[in-house]
Motif scaffolding. Sequence first.
Motif, mmCIF file in Angstrom:
data_model
loop_
_atom_site.group_PDB
_atom_site.id
_atom_site.type_symbol
_atom_site.label_atom_id
_atom_site.label_comp_id
_atom_site.label_asym_id
_atom_site.label_seq_id
_atom_site.Cartn_x
_atom_site.Cartn_y
_atom_site.Cartn_z
ATOM 1 N N PHE A 171 36.621 39.235 -72.167
ATOM 2 C CA PHE A 171 35.878 38.228 -71.422
ATOM 3 C C PHE A 171 36.788 37.179 -70.788
ATOM 4 O O PHE A 171 36.424 36.582 -69.768
ATOM 5 N N ASP A 172 37.975 36.993 -71.344
ATOM 6 C CA ASP A 172 38.954 36.153 -70.666
ATOM 7 C C ASP A 172 39.358 36.785 -69.338
ATOM 8 O O ASP A 172 39.435 36.110 -68.301
ATOM 9 N N LYS A 175 36.321 36.652 -66.859
ATOM 10 C CA LYS A 175 36.125 35.310 -66.305
ATOM 11 C C LYS A 175 37.130 35.014 -65.199
ATOM 12 O O LYS A 175 36.771 34.484 -64.134
ATOM 13 N N ARG A 176 38.388 35.357 -65.441
ATOM 14 C CA ARG A 176 39.426 35.056 -64.456
ATOM 15 C C ARG A 176 39.237 35.872 -63.186
ATOM 16 O O ARG A 176 39.507 35.387 -62.082
ATOM 17 N N GLN A 179 36.347 34.288 -61.241
ATOM 18 C CA GLN A 179 36.707 33.001 -60.637
ATOM 19 C C GLN A 179 37.445 33.151 -59.313
ATOM 20 O O GLN A 179 37.462 32.212 -58.513
ATOM 21 N N LYS A 183 31.527 31.375 -58.052
ATOM 22 C CA LYS A 183 30.164 31.570 -58.531
ATOM 23 C C LYS A 183 29.275 32.202 -57.453
ATOM 24 O O LYS A 183 29.261 31.767 -56.306
ATOM 25 N N ALA A 207 30.648 36.073 -74.253
ATOM 26 C CA ALA A 207 30.328 35.835 -72.845
ATOM 27 C C ALA A 207 29.906 34.382 -72.651
ATOM 28 O O ALA A 207 30.408 33.682 -71.760
ATOM 29 N N HIS A 210 32.686 31.869 -72.953
ATOM 30 C CA HIS A 210 33.597 31.852 -71.799
ATOM 31 C C HIS A 210 32.921 31.299 -70.547
ATOM 32 O O HIS A 210 33.464 31.423 -69.437
ATOM 33 N N LEU A 212 29.968 32.251 -69.265
ATOM 34 C CA LEU A 212 29.347 33.318 -68.484
ATOM 35 C C LEU A 212 27.878 33.465 -68.863
ATOM 36 O O LEU A 212 27.481 33.218 -70.003
ATOM 37 N N THR A 235 27.629 36.960 -65.018
ATOM 38 C CA THR A 235 28.113 36.140 -63.910
ATOM 39 C C THR A 235 28.616 34.802 -64.438
ATOM 40 O O THR A 235 28.378 34.427 -65.585
ATOM 41 N N LEU A 236 29.305 34.053 -63.580
ATOM 42 C CA LEU A 236 29.714 32.706 -63.928
ATOM 43 C C LEU A 236 28.475 31.817 -64.037
ATOM 44 O O LEU A 236 27.565 31.911 -63.227
ATOM 45 N N GLN A 237 28.454 30.945 -65.037
ATOM 46 C CA GLN A 237 27.351 29.998 -65.164
ATOM 47 C C GLN A 237 27.422 28.928 -64.095
ATOM 48 O O GLN A 237 28.497 28.554 -63.662
#
Length: 237
Positions: A171-172, A175-176, A179, A183, A207, A210, A212, A235-237
């Motif tokens: 998940f790291d 997330k990257r 990004q 979003k 998730a 991180h 998400l 997805t990104l929050q």
Amino acid sequence: MEGEEEDDIVCLDESFFINDNYQLTTFTFGSQVLELYCLHSASTDFDLTGQLVWPGAVLLNEYLSKNAEMLQGLSVIELGSGVGVTGVLCSRFCKKVLMTDHSDEVLKILKKNIDLHASSENFPCSDLEAEKLEWGSSDQRNEILQRYPEGFDLILGADICFQQSSIPLLFDTVKRLLQIRGKGRCRFILGYVSRAKVMDQMVLNEAQGHGLSTKEVCGTRSVVGNLEGVIYEITLQ
């Protein structure tokens, strides 16, 4: 006597653990028929699970084949690609597909399947490549992003959650990658198969931890290979 002791020492190289008896195998997902080299039984090395096609890949590919319009013209990166059954399917619709795995041995069969697909006269070949990517490795991730500075439209993963220690690193990495686009401009689609309740909760917790958002895709919960599977959109929050 010293010589007799030496005779008792058995040295095993890595080939003892590696099964490379790959067989050309046909897979059908909706109207799409794929041929790939893969194993029908696993290597003895836990690190080489990517030589098989796992239930989560079947689940994800069936979902993607039913919703192929969402793949049209996209750039895709797949995490833990294994033999490449998902990436090869996507290459029939996407403009660019980068398949990744952390195992050098698995990357060999992955690249062999890319060559097989590239030589096919039945389908046009999209930009289909393979790179090494170990989750949590900033060096390998940065090398990929130097080649793809604009990032990707879609991140895919099929049956890649089976070792607890790898989940935070997964998940790291996700997330990257999310990004890069920001979003709402990239999403992670995970074909998840439940094998342990502790893992089910860990995936959701990591998730969220991180930053998400995880949404179960309606209508995708099903039994595959005697296990319950589901498609998550992250997805990104």
